[in-house]
Write a protein that holds these residues in place. Sequence first.
Motif, PDB file in Angstrom:
ATOM      1  N   ALA A   1      68.595  37.255  64.949  1.00 32.11           N
ATOM      2  CA  ALA A   1      67.732  37.963  63.994  1.00 32.11           C
ATOM      3  C   ALA A   1      67.267  37.036  62.878  1.00 32.11           C
ATOM      4  O   ALA A   1      66.109  37.109  62.435  1.00 32.11           O
ATOM      5  CB  ALA A   1      68.466  39.172  63.417  1.00 32.11           C
ATOM      6  N   GLU A   2      68.145  36.167  62.429  1.00 35.46           N
ATOM      7  CA  GLU A   2      67.765  35.221  61.376  1.00 35.46           C
ATOM      8  C   GLU A   2      66.705  34.249  61.874  1.00 35.46           C
ATOM      9  O   GLU A   2      65.754  33.920  61.146  1.00 35.46           O
ATOM     10  CB  GLU A   2      68.989  34.451  60.892  1.00 35.46           C
ATOM     11  N   ALA A   3      66.831  33.780  63.110  1.00 33.65           N
ATOM     12  CA  ALA A   3      65.836  32.861  63.670  1.00 33.65           C
ATOM     13  C   ALA A   3      64.462  33.505  63.739  1.00 33.65           C
ATOM     14  O   ALA A   3      63.433  32.824  63.599  1.00 33.65           O
ATOM     15  CB  ALA A   3      66.279  32.404  65.064  1.00 33.65           C
ATOM     16  N   HIS A   4      64.428  34.813  63.932  1.00 32.44           N
ATOM     17  CA  HIS A   4      63.148  35.520  64.045  1.00 32.44           C
ATOM     18  C   HIS A   4      62.414  35.624  62.716  1.00 32.44           C
ATOM     19  O   HIS A   4      61.245  36.026  62.684  1.00 32.44           O
ATOM     20  CB  HIS A   4      63.370  36.914  64.621  1.00 32.44           C
ATOM     21  N   GLN A   5      63.082  35.282  61.612  1.00 36.10           N
ATOM     22  CA  GLN A   5      62.420  35.332  60.314  1.00 36.10           C
ATOM     23  C   GLN A   5      61.444  34.172  60.128  1.00 36.10           C
ATOM     24  O   GLN A   5      60.592  34.200  59.240  1.00 36.10           O
ATOM     25  CB  GLN A   5      63.460  35.321  59.191  1.00 36.10           C
ATOM     26  N   GLY A   6      61.573  33.151  60.948  1.00 33.50           N
ATOM     27  CA  GLY A   6      60.660  32.015  60.878  1.00 33.50           C
ATOM     28  C   GLY A   6      59.708  31.999  62.055  1.00 33.50           C
ATOM     29  O   GLY A   6      59.991  32.574  63.114  1.00 33.50           O
ATOM     30  N   GLU A   7      58.576  31.374  61.875  1.00 37.12           N
ATOM     31  CA  GLU A   7      57.596  31.265  62.952  1.00 37.12           C
ATOM     32  C   GLU A   7      57.977  30.154  63.914  1.00 37.12           C
ATOM     33  O   GLU A   7      58.606  29.169  63.538  1.00 37.12           O
ATOM     34  CB  GLU A   7      56.202  30.987  62.378  1.00 37.12           C
ATOM     35  N   ALA A   8      57.576  30.308  65.168  1.00 39.62           N
ATOM     36  CA  ALA A   8      57.814  29.276  66.171  1.00 39.62           C
ATOM     37  C   ALA A   8      56.827  28.128  65.974  1.00 39.62           C
ATOM     38  O   ALA A   8      55.705  28.324  65.514  1.00 39.62           O
ATOM     39  CB  ALA A   8      57.652  29.867  67.567  1.00 39.62           C
ATOM     40  N   GLY A   9      57.254  26.941  66.333  1.00 36.22           N
ATOM     41  CA  GLY A   9      56.368  25.786  66.280  1.00 36.22           C
ATOM     42  C   GLY A   9      55.429  25.753  67.475  1.00 36.22           C
ATOM     43  O   GLY A   9      55.441  26.651  68.329  1.00 36.22           O
ATOM     44  N   ILE A  10      54.631  24.713  67.550  1.00 41.74           N
ATOM     45  CA  ILE A  10      53.717  24.508  68.674  1.00 41.74           C
ATOM     46  C   ILE A  10      54.244  23.344  69.499  1.00 41.74           C
ATOM     47  O   ILE A  10      54.394  22.230  69.002  1.00 41.74           O
ATOM     48  CB  ILE A  10      52.284  24.206  68.196  1.00 41.74           C
ATOM     49  N   ASP A  11      54.535  23.620  70.775  1.00 42.10           N
ATOM     50  CA  ASP A  11      55.025  22.596  71.692  1.00 42.10           C
ATOM     51  C   ASP A  11      53.952  22.266  72.715  1.00 42.10           C
ATOM     52  O   ASP A  11      53.235  23.159  73.196  1.00 42.10           O
ATOM     53  CB  ASP A  11      56.278  23.078  72.428  1.00 42.10           C
TER      54      ASP A  11
END
Length: 443
Positions: free
Chosen positions: A172-182
């Motif tokens: 849940a904490e990880a979902h507070q940030g946006e994903a990068g572009i790979d």
Amino acid sequence: MAAKPGFAARKAAADILGNVVHKRHAIDAELDLQSGHSGFRSLPNNDRGLVRAIVGASLRHRGEINEILARLLDRKIPEKTGRVVDILHIAIAQMLFLEVPDRAAVDLAVDHAGADRRARPYKGLVNGVLRRLGRERANVTAELDAIRLNTPDWLYESWVESFDAATARAIAEAHQGEAGIDLSFKEWSDENAKTWAEKLGGTIVAGGSIRLNEKSAVDQLEGYSDGIWWVQDAAATLPARLLGDIAGKKVADLCAAPGGKTLQLAAAGANVTAVDISKSRLKRVSENLARLKLQADVVTADLKTWEPTEPFDAILLDAPCSATGTIRRHPDLPWIKQAYDIGKLSEIQSELLERALSWLKPGGTLVYCTCSLQPEEGVAQIDALLKNRQDVEILPVKAEEIGGLDTSITPQGFLRTLPFHPATADGSLIGLDGFFAARLRKF
């Protein structure tokens, strides 16, 4: 009287937010430049970017904003009040999570309420609530457990049950940030990866992808028009790698759109048949194949009725799923999915897995994967399959096959990436889409 600058963007943002959370429309569909929300499509590029940011923040912090509103309101806002609640949500998102001055967010929200026939009687309420938030921000937001609030109960509790409380909270904490572009590269080597990482300003991550250090318009980056690379989350590249050396082999990519795995398989020298039910999504696959000068047989078909003309040496089945592993880049998912969706999807996955195995040559390899965090869509599917069939065995995943990411291998030998997992073997960079994959061999 002409609307104030920024009004159209805020109106579009509130409309889109409402369509997502009340009508369960996917945010990607609402933001599509060909068929999405008409108000959004009519905006200039800068304002479209603002709308994306506002709606993204509103969804990512939805539970938090709901709690803040509960603290600010004496009673619940009645139904049939137009966009009042959505107007408040996008205003609060701007005030607390985006770099928008309070005055601008409040004034435009009040104007919006005044312009909405059903919301107009609540114009004063909108003004009073938002101004109070501006004055009492510290008290109103004190002691909020944002991480827990921003995940619906059914979803959070499913992760506690599937993993444990600490893992559920970390997800849940990880979902507070946006994903990068790979980025994935058609021709990969250590030297080539280093060269392009320097050119594009990125870091080499799992399996040789490059994660950009800063977000930018990908179609404007060097190498895009020349077909050097394509966009694909690093975790999404791992299932195709599990098929091993597929050069010259007949390989099926089932549920192929949006096509990253098809491009991987074609670049590895396979004779690829890419099948998906969506003609419009397969159009994008064909466009990317052409841009990268790669070949694949692209087929529009329903896998429940489709039959290949001959069996395959290897199959990659990226089954339809809840996609809860991609919430970092799709913050609408917790609010448009429900617990009962998982059961319906699980039935489809089971059916497609059985059908796909029937199209595999004896001795062939099938990789089943989903971008889901739910066990019903991952390990439970494989456990059920192995109970019912004696002609299938698990081929365990090895760390060296997935860029040394040993933390993403389960004791059973399955691939299981989580949003907070390391994206590099040394743990220097964190964050992957949540994927499950099992490699099977048919006798």
